[in-house]
Design a protein around this motif. Structure first.
Motif, short mmCIF file in Angstrom:
data_model
loop_
_atom_site.label_atom_id
_atom_site.label_comp_id
_atom_site.label_asym_id
_atom_site.label_seq_id
_atom_site.Cartn_x
_atom_site.Cartn_y
_atom_site.Cartn_z
N LYS A 112 36.57 42.13 27.83
CA LYS A 112 35.87 40.93 28.31
C LYS A 112 36.79 39.70 28.21
CE LYS A 112 31.61 40.47 26.99
NZ LYS A 112 30.41 40.12 26.17
N GLU A 113 37.51 39.59 27.12
CA GLU A 113 38.42 38.47 26.93
C GLU A 113 39.57 38.54 27.95
OE1 GLU A 113 40.16 35.06 25.82
OE2 GLU A 113 38.15 35.79 25.28
N ASP A 114 40.05 39.74 28.21
CA ASP A 114 41.11 39.93 29.20
C ASP A 114 40.64 39.46 30.58
OD1 ASP A 114 43.61 40.72 30.11
OD2 ASP A 114 42.92 42.76 30.60
N ALA A 115 39.40 39.82 30.91
CA ALA A 115 38.83 39.41 32.21
C ALA A 115 38.71 37.89 32.29
CB ALA A 115 37.46 40.06 32.41
N ARG A 116 38.32 37.27 31.17
CA ARG A 116 38.19 35.79 31.16
C ARG A 116 39.56 35.14 31.38
NH1 ARG A 116 33.86 36.10 27.01
NH2 ARG A 116 35.46 36.21 25.39
N GLN A 117 40.58 35.71 30.75
CA GLN A 117 41.92 35.15 30.89
C GLN A 117 42.42 35.27 32.33
OE1 GLN A 117 43.74 33.49 28.66
NE2 GLN A 117 42.14 33.68 27.11
N ILE A 118 42.18 36.41 32.93
CA ILE A 118 42.60 36.60 34.33
C ILE A 118 41.83 35.66 35.25
CG2 ILE A 118 42.55 38.24 36.25
CD1 ILE A 118 43.25 40.44 34.26
N THR A 119 40.53 35.48 34.97
CA THR A 119 39.73 34.54 35.77
C THR A 119 40.30 33.13 35.69
OG1 THR A 119 37.72 35.85 35.39
CG2 THR A 119 37.42 33.59 36.14
N ALA A 120 40.66 32.72 34.49
CA ALA A 120 41.23 31.37 34.30
C ALA A 120 42.54 31.23 35.09
CB ALA A 120 41.46 31.11 32.82
N GLN A 121 43.38 32.27 35.03
CA GLN A 121 44.65 32.22 35.76
C GLN A 121 44.42 32.25 37.28
OE1 GLN A 121 47.80 34.88 34.15
NE2 GLN A 121 46.41 35.18 32.40
#
Length: 582
Positions: A211-220
């Motif tokens: 979930k955190e990985d997905a959030r980071q990719i979304t931010a990028q």
């Protein structure tokens, strides 16, 4: 041309009230609650009694005496404590109907001051198959935009895609997880993309790191990462292509195919505006905008979440800003599930506090859910989510059970029969939805919705096709259209029903309620059936009467066709049914 029968009678009443020195704001009629007693009734005398300090029956008697001088009224009487009953002469009714029949808008005038209306309906999400939950927004929104345009308002409709949140990062992360990189991402079709989303959704529920990985990719992604943007663009295009296929099948159309991503720049501008106006504050790491809580507790609007991403409401606030500044919207209408009512209360109040849509009317039209026989959201037979594509195909299959084959109807091609099946299936789906008030949910009944009798779309289509057949036969027998003559009770009832068109359409516009139109269409079709059974056309007593009845039949056909169009439904020239079902 405005041929509202209520307006015509109100003008007569107002002149009467003025002559008697009475307040003409009470000079208003409505269709009679007792059609056996009168055509219309005026309750103004009761409202005037206190003001005039007189008995309401005394005031009603004065009004009645004055109105009796008008040659258009056949009968005026007083009932109960002071109700004024008004019945028109047949000649007066026929005269107005002749004018309506000669007018391409059937006497329904456009609004005097057209406005720019932006409509937001649809709301599908990228990378997710459209399901039955998307049906109501699309069907109701399409009807409302047709109604708005009919009255002369300039409408811009926007599908408003869900294309910019964490699900985008989830899919990209899942592709990387399964493939090791994004090299094949641009080759995936919508079915494959949907599978990636399903897997990503399950993984993120079970794995906090994912979930955190997905959030980071979304931010990028939102910050402009070129590789993620390229993949996201493909996800969006593949999804839009599939979404358009569903909407085209339902004859639903949008002017704009914008999404949450298009409001990204304006979202930052909204956050800055809130800061500049001193309306934002930090709260537990998030930047928020507090709302008034005088009537009921209302959560604040989260401008920026603690992880740095924009809050849930910010996209809609920013979109309103764009619609006002770019599209010059004077009214913005949202057709969205009523469970989102609090969200829109927050959005509208925040917009008001920020001052970004001064003088703009904002409306949330909340609808209920489409349910199965168990009262729960409609699903497939095996319990899965019913996709919109499956629903349409299932409806066509149901209608095809009543359709003849090309061999059974040799004068019609298979293409014609297939297209007719589609038209009837779409009519069945839409009418079953639009015959219910928007706010209430309804049960999707596959067994009843496609029937050619009862309150269904195919019933109205069949009524139109039946009149087309009557008109063709009348032409073969040299019966022409003529001036309307009212010679029996059934003709009079039908004429009065036709005179309700103007008021019906205005109510649907003002109340944002297509069910008003579907109800009127059904009762008009029923009324015509009673008229036709009692009033033969080709074998009428005189040529003049035959011509009159043919004109009334044509007027009903044309009005029903308009009503179906406003509901987003086609009216086939000919309807076919298997011989055993006739």
């Amino acid at each position: 041309m405005n041929l509202s029968i209520e307006k015509i009678i109100n003008q007569k009443l107002a002149a009467c009230f003025d002559k008697l020195g009475l307040d003409n704001s009470f000079a208003v009629v409505k269709v009679s609650d007792r059609p056996d007693l009168s055509d219309f009734q005026c309750n103004g005398a009761l409202a005037l009694a206190k003001k005039e300090k007189k008995n309401p029956r005394e005031i009603a008697a004065q009004i009645a005496t004055e109105l009796e001088k008008d040659q258009d009224f056949a009968k005026i009487s007083i009932d109960g404590p002071g109700f004024i009953n008004l019945s028109l002469k047949d000649e007066a009714i026929a005269k107005i109907l002749d004018q309506i029949a000669a007018d391409k808008r059937f006497g329904v005038a456009k609004v005097s001051e057209p406005k720019k209306v932006v409509m937001d309906f649809g709301g599908p999400n990228v990378a997710k198959a459209m399901h039955v939950g998307h049906l109501r927004a699309a069907v109701i929104g399409e009807s409302l935009q047709r109604i708005e345009r009919f009255f002369g308002n300039e409408v811009v409709s926007d599908v408003h895609l869900g294309d910019w949140g964490t699900p985008m990062g989830m899919i990209i992360a899942e592709i990387i997880k399964q493939d090791g990189n994004l090299d094949k991402a641009l080759n995936y079709n919508i079915d494959e993309i949907t599978e990636f989303y399903k897997a990503a959704n399950l993984r993120c529920k079970e794995d906090e790191a994912a979930k955190e990985d997905a959030r980071q990719i979304t931010a990028q992604l939102q910050d402009g990462n070129p590789e993620y943007r390229r993949v996201w663009q493909h996800l969006r295009e593949a999804s839009v292509s599939a979404i358009k296929k569903n909407y085209d099948a339902l004859d639903i159309h949008f002017d704009l195919w914008l999404g949450e991503s298009d409001a990204h720049k304006a979202s930052g501008e909204v956050v800055k505006l809130a800061e500049d106006k001193g309306l934002s504050e930090l709260d537990d790491g998030a930047r928020i905008l507090r709302l008034e809580e005088s009537n009921k507790p209302k959560p604040p609007v989260i401008l920026i979440k603690s992880d740095g991403a924009f809050g849930y409401q910010i996209t809609d606030i920013a979109t309103i800003k764009d619609r006002v500044e770019t599209l010059k919207a004077e009214e913005i209408i949202y057709v969205v599930d009523k469970r989102q009512s609090l969200h829109f209360e927050q959005v509208f109040e925040a917009v008001d506090k920020l001052g970004i849509a001064k003088g703009v009317k904002m409306v949330h039209i909340g609808f209920g859910t489409v349910n199965g026989q168990d009262g729960k959201p409609f699903k497939t037979r095996d319990g899965g989510v019913m996709t919109l594509e499956n629903l349409i195909e299932m409806s066509k299959e149901k209608v095809s059970e009543s359709m003849p084959s090309a061999q059974e109807a040799p004068e019609y091609s298979q293409d014609y029969i297939d297209n007719l099946t589609r038209q009837i299936a779409v009519a069945a789906i839409k009418f079953q939805d639009l015959k219910n008030s928007i706010a209430s949910g309804y049960v999707f009944d596959l067994e009843d919705f496609a029937k050619f009798e009862g309150k269904t779309g195919p019933y109205i289509q069949y009524a139109i096709a039946r009149i087309n057949s009557i008109i063709r036969k009348a032409k073969e027998n040299n019966v022409a259209f003529g001036k309307i003559i009212i010679s029996n009770a059934e003709e009079r009832v039908l004429a009065l029903k036709l005179l309700q068109l103007n008021n019906t359409l205005h109510r649907a516009l003002n109340e944002y309620e297509p069910s008003i139109i579907s109800d009127y269409a059904y009762t008009l079709a029923q009324t015509f059936s009673s008229f036709y059974n009692a009033s033969p056309i080709i074998s009428a007593e005189t040529p003049q009467l035959a011509a009159s009845r043919l004109q009334m039949a044509k007027l009903v056909r044309d009005v029903l066709t308009l009503l179906l169009y406003l509901l987003g439904i086609e009216a086939p020239e000919v309807m076919l049914k298997r011989a055993e079902n006739e």
